[in-house]
Scaffold this active site. Structure first.
Site, PDB file in Angstrom:
ATOM      1  N   CYS A   1      72.462 -71.529  21.722  1.00 49.58           N
ATOM      2  CA  CYS A   1      73.784 -71.513  22.027  1.00 49.58           C
ATOM      3  C   CYS A   1      74.566 -71.713  20.787  1.00 49.58           C
ATOM      4  O   CYS A   1      75.734 -71.305  20.727  1.00 49.58           O
ATOM      5  CB  CYS A   1      74.112 -72.281  23.257  1.00 49.58           C
TER       6      CYS A   1
ATOM      7  N   GLN B   1      79.298 -79.782  19.570  1.00 50.13           N
ATOM      8  CA  GLN B   1      78.896 -78.959  20.804  1.00 50.13           C
ATOM      9  C   GLN B   1      79.375 -79.551  22.160  1.00 50.13           C
ATOM     10  O   GLN B   1      79.063 -80.831  22.447  1.00 50.13           O
ATOM     11  CB  GLN B   1      77.453 -78.916  20.591  1.00 50.13           C
TER      12      GLN B   1
ATOM     13  N   SER C   1      78.156 -79.239  28.235  1.00 48.27           N
ATOM     14  CA  SER C   1      77.548 -78.426  29.332  1.00 48.27           C
ATOM     15  C   SER C   1      76.162 -78.043  28.552  1.00 48.27           C
ATOM     16  O   SER C   1      75.124 -77.511  29.162  1.00 48.27           O
ATOM     17  CB  SER C   1      78.331 -77.212  29.628  1.00 48.27           C
TER      18      SER C   1
ATOM     19  N   ARG D   1      76.939 -83.705  19.334  1.00 44.76           N
ATOM     20  CA  ARG D   1      77.667 -83.447  20.815  1.00 44.76           C
ATOM     21  C   ARG D   1      78.967 -84.214  20.884  1.00 44.76           C
ATOM     22  O   ARG D   1      78.905 -85.334  20.449  1.00 44.76           O
ATOM     23  CB  ARG D   1      76.726 -83.950  21.780  1.00 44.76           C
TER      24      ARG D   1
ATOM     25  N   HIS E   1      81.087 -74.348  22.195  1.00 46.18           N
ATOM     26  CA  HIS E   1      80.564 -75.134  20.708  1.00 46.18           C
ATOM     27  C   HIS E   1      81.595 -74.363  19.556  1.00 46.18           C
ATOM     28  O   HIS E   1      81.676 -73.425  19.453  1.00 46.18           O
ATOM     29  CB  HIS E   1      79.170 -74.472  20.481  1.00 46.18           C
TER      30      HIS E   1
ATOM     31  N   ASN F   1      79.285 -71.747  25.038  1.00 48.79           N
ATOM     32  CA  ASN F   1      77.726 -72.062  25.118  1.00 48.79           C
ATOM     33  C   ASN F   1      76.926 -71.470  26.207  1.00 48.79           C
ATOM     34  O   ASN F   1      75.741 -70.954  26.149  1.00 48.79           O
ATOM     35  CB  ASN F   1      77.562 -73.473  24.833  1.00 48.79           C
TER      36      ASN F   1
HETATM   37  P1  NAP Z   1      69.180 -77.405  33.525  1.00 49.00           P
HETATM   38  O1  NAP Z   1      70.536 -77.618  34.068  1.00 49.00           O
HETATM   39  O2  NAP Z   1      68.317 -78.811  33.317  1.00 49.00           O
HETATM   40  O3  NAP Z   1      68.470 -76.558  34.677  1.00 49.00           O
HETATM   41  C1  NAP Z   1      66.873 -76.403  34.452  1.00 49.00           C
HETATM   42  C2  NAP Z   1      66.346 -75.355  35.461  1.00 49.00           C
HETATM   43  O4  NAP Z   1      64.795 -75.479  35.222  1.00 49.00           O
HETATM   44  C3  NAP Z   1      66.418 -75.869  37.085  1.00 49.00           C
HETATM   45  O5  NAP Z   1      66.999 -74.654  37.588  1.00 49.00           O
HETATM   46  C4  NAP Z   1      65.260 -76.436  37.336  1.00 49.00           C
HETATM   47  O6  NAP Z   1      65.076 -76.515  38.769  1.00 49.00           O
HETATM   48  C5  NAP Z   1      64.189 -75.273  36.633  1.00 49.00           C
HETATM   49  N1  NAP Z   1      62.943 -76.223  36.422  1.00 49.00           N
HETATM   50  C6  NAP Z   1      62.672 -77.393  35.991  1.00 49.00           C
HETATM   51  N2  NAP Z   1      61.232 -77.633  36.026  1.00 49.00           N
HETATM   52  C7  NAP Z   1      60.919 -76.387  36.548  1.00 49.00           C
HETATM   53  C8  NAP Z   1      59.568 -75.932  37.064  1.00 49.00           C
HETATM   54  N3  NAP Z   1      58.450 -76.750  36.758  1.00 49.00           N
HETATM   55  N4  NAP Z   1      59.338 -74.439  37.547  1.00 49.00           N
HETATM   56  C9  NAP Z   1      60.359 -74.187  37.492  1.00 49.00           C
HETATM   57  N5  NAP Z   1      61.587 -74.190  37.240  1.00 49.00           N
HETATM   58  C10 NAP Z   1      61.876 -75.505  36.813  1.00 49.00           C
HETATM   59  O7  NAP Z   1      69.135 -76.825  32.191  1.00 49.00           O
HETATM   60  P2  NAP Z   1      70.087 -75.639  31.500  1.00 49.00           P
HETATM   61  O8  NAP Z   1      71.010 -76.123  30.680  1.00 49.00           O
HETATM   62  O9  NAP Z   1      70.390 -74.651  32.703  1.00 49.00           O
HETATM   63  O10 NAP Z   1      69.081 -75.094  30.409  1.00 49.00           O
HETATM   64  C11 NAP Z   1      68.050 -73.923  30.811  1.00 49.00           C
HETATM   65  C12 NAP Z   1      67.495 -73.240  29.910  1.00 49.00           C
HETATM   66  O11 NAP Z   1      68.242 -72.527  29.159  1.00 49.00           O
HETATM   67  C13 NAP Z   1      66.896 -74.405  28.888  1.00 49.00           C
HETATM   68  O12 NAP Z   1      65.417 -73.803  28.301  1.00 49.00           O
HETATM   69  C14 NAP Z   1      67.830 -74.568  27.717  1.00 49.00           C
HETATM   70  O13 NAP Z   1      67.447 -74.992  26.436  1.00 49.00           O
HETATM   71  C15 NAP Z   1      68.317 -73.098  27.628  1.00 49.00           C
HETATM   72  N6  NAP Z   1      69.883 -73.092  27.401  1.00 49.00           N
HETATM   73  C16 NAP Z   1      70.815 -73.808  27.635  1.00 49.00           C
HETATM   74  C17 NAP Z   1      72.095 -73.511  27.091  1.00 49.00           C
HETATM   75  C18 NAP Z   1      73.223 -74.408  27.521  1.00 49.00           C
HETATM   76  O14 NAP Z   1      74.320 -74.336  26.757  1.00 49.00           O
HETATM   77  N7  NAP Z   1      72.971 -75.263  28.699  1.00 49.00           N
HETATM   78  C19 NAP Z   1      72.184 -72.627  26.245  1.00 49.00           C
HETATM   79  C20 NAP Z   1      71.252 -71.751  25.553  1.00 49.00           C
HETATM   80  C21 NAP Z   1      69.846 -71.953  26.240  1.00 49.00           C
HETATM   81  P3  NAP Z   1      65.286 -77.701  39.722  1.00 49.00           P
HETATM   82  O15 NAP Z   1      66.743 -77.472  40.170  1.00 49.00           O
HETATM   83  O16 NAP Z   1      64.479 -77.371  40.907  1.00 49.00           O
HETATM   84  O17 NAP Z   1      64.868 -78.846  38.836  1.00 49.00           O
END
Ligand code: NAP
Length: 349
Positions: free
Chosen positions: A149, A175, A178, A234, A241, A326
């Site tokens: 992001c 950043q 979120s 952060r 961001h 982001n």
């Molecule tokens: P998050 O809020 O922690 O959500 C994680 C997701 O992964 C939840 O739906 C969770 O499901 C699922 N998960 C966890 N363990 C799993 C498993 N064993 N099998 C299948 N699903 C599983 O994280 P997020 O911020 O949304 O980020 C998600 C991804 O996008 C990450 O790789 C992160 O690096 C990337 N990303 C995030 C951002 C940002 O700004 N936040 C930006 C770019 C990229 P449950 O609810 O069932 O646990």
């Protein structure tokens, strides 16, 4: 499903980015959410029982009663967006690609692989050609990624300046919370504070920027030779961001040349009129104290990158500010734009 839209699934649908996918895909003219996946903690529950809606407004009715599935290929649609925790994304995304799915991923896991496009469609739509190489893995499907992001904000701000010959970049990020997912940092640590460390963020910004602004030559990525130095922090902002960026060029361009490059910058999404493409992907703001996350980040549906405060730099050549959403431009919106490009290029036929 009632329409002739393309059905899509979301892996990691319950998380921060997963919810942005659901939000962003409401009323999408081409795609319709048909399938949701998450961990076994959520699988088997209705979406409204599996997660608490953390975005503005209420949980969209079209997903509230959908059943959450385990993230296993099988009955998921051909096109799946991935917003899974990075600790599990490598194997699960690969299993979906092997089984014939097009996985449009936000996770870092496959971004730097030599046959995986790391796309910002305004900048490197041509990198999609590397998808042909994934057939050699024996996959029936494909994996396409979008950058981290903070990288997407940096690369969108740098891309208009690439013709001037970028040599060195110093970037410092502020950043949003979120970006750490949910629950992210404890309130006690995050409020009224700056956390001067985001694990793995600085090397990702440095290498992803070189890949995105690099060239694809004879099917091989040749990274851009610029040097990038990133410092990531952060800060207590909810979304958006902000980055201070200083750049040295082969030859110092004029202020007018830089402003003109920002203003005239367009890419394939604008030429092809893709549904999620902002009309102007990079917007220069003249006000002395803008862009600001609270005031600007949601403009143009969160898909534009805002730049401002262009000044001469006494160390490098020029310095300025950039801001992007982001979880939209840096995550869900970026992936949807990538999928729109896939469709426009005939990969989903
Ligand atoms: P998050 O809020 O922690 O959500 C994680 C997701 O992964 C939840 O739906 C969770 O499901 C699922 N998960 C966890 N363990 C799993 C498993 N064993 N099998 C299948 N699903 C599983 O994280 P997020 O911020 O949304 O980020 C998600 C991804 O996008 C990450 O790789 C992160 O690096 C990337 N990303 C995030 C951002 C940002 O700004 N936040 C930006 C770019 C990229 P449950 O609810 O069932 O646990």
């Amino acid at each position: 499903m009632s329409s002739n839209k393309i059905e899509v699934g979301i892996l990691g649908a319950t998380g921060m980015v997963g919810q942005q996918f659901i939000n962003f895909l409401q009323d999408h003219p081409w795609f319709e959410i048909a399938w949701l996946g998450a961990s076994d903690r959520s699988a088997g529950k209705k979406y409204r029982e599996a997660t608490y809606w953390r975005l503005d407004g209420v949980m969209p009715a079209n997903v509230a009663d959908l059943m959450v599935n385990e993230c296993k290929p099988g009955n998921a649609p051909k096109l799946v967006f991935s917003a899974m925790d990075a600790s599990v994304a490598t194997e699960i995304e690969r299993a979906f690609a092997e089984a014939g799915h097009f996985v449009v991923s936000n996770s870092r896991n496959h971004r730097m692989e030599p046959d995986v496009p790391l796309l910002v469609p305004e900048i490197n739509a041509g990198h999609l050609k590397v998808l042909d190489r994934q057939a050699a893995r024996g996959w029936k499907g494909r994996i396409i990624t979008n950058p981290n992001c903070s990288t997407v904000v940096l690369t969108m701000a740098l891309a208009p300046l690439k013709p001037f010959g970028i040599r060195k970049v110093m970037v410092t990020t502020m950043q949003a919370l979120s970006g750490a997912g949910h629950p992210g940092h404890p309130a006690y640590d995050a409020n009224a504070n700056v956390i001067p460390f985001i694990r793995n963020e600085e090397p990702k910004m440095e290498s992803e920027t070189q890949k995105i602004l690099g060239e694809l030559i004879d099917g091989n990525f040749v990274p851009h030779p610029m040097k990038v130095s990133a410092s990531c922090n952060r800060v207590p902002v909810l979304d958006g961001h902000t980055e201070t960026i200083a750049v040295e060029f082969d030859e110092k361009p004029s202020r007018e040349a830089i402003l003109s490059a920002f203003r005239s910058f367009r890419g394939v999404p604008q030429e092809r009129n893709l549904p999620s493409a902002p009309p102007c992907p990079v917007i220069y703001m003249e006000e002395e104290d803008r862009p600001q996350p609270r005031r600007d980040v949601n403009r143009f549906h969160g898909m534009a990158v805002f730049v401002g405060r262009l000044r001469e730099c006494p160390v490098l050549h020029w310095k300025f500010l950039a801001l992007g959403h982001n979880t939209v431009r840096g995550a869900a919106g970026a992936a949807v734009l990538n999928a729109e490009l896939l469709r426009a290029e005939g990969w989903l036929d």
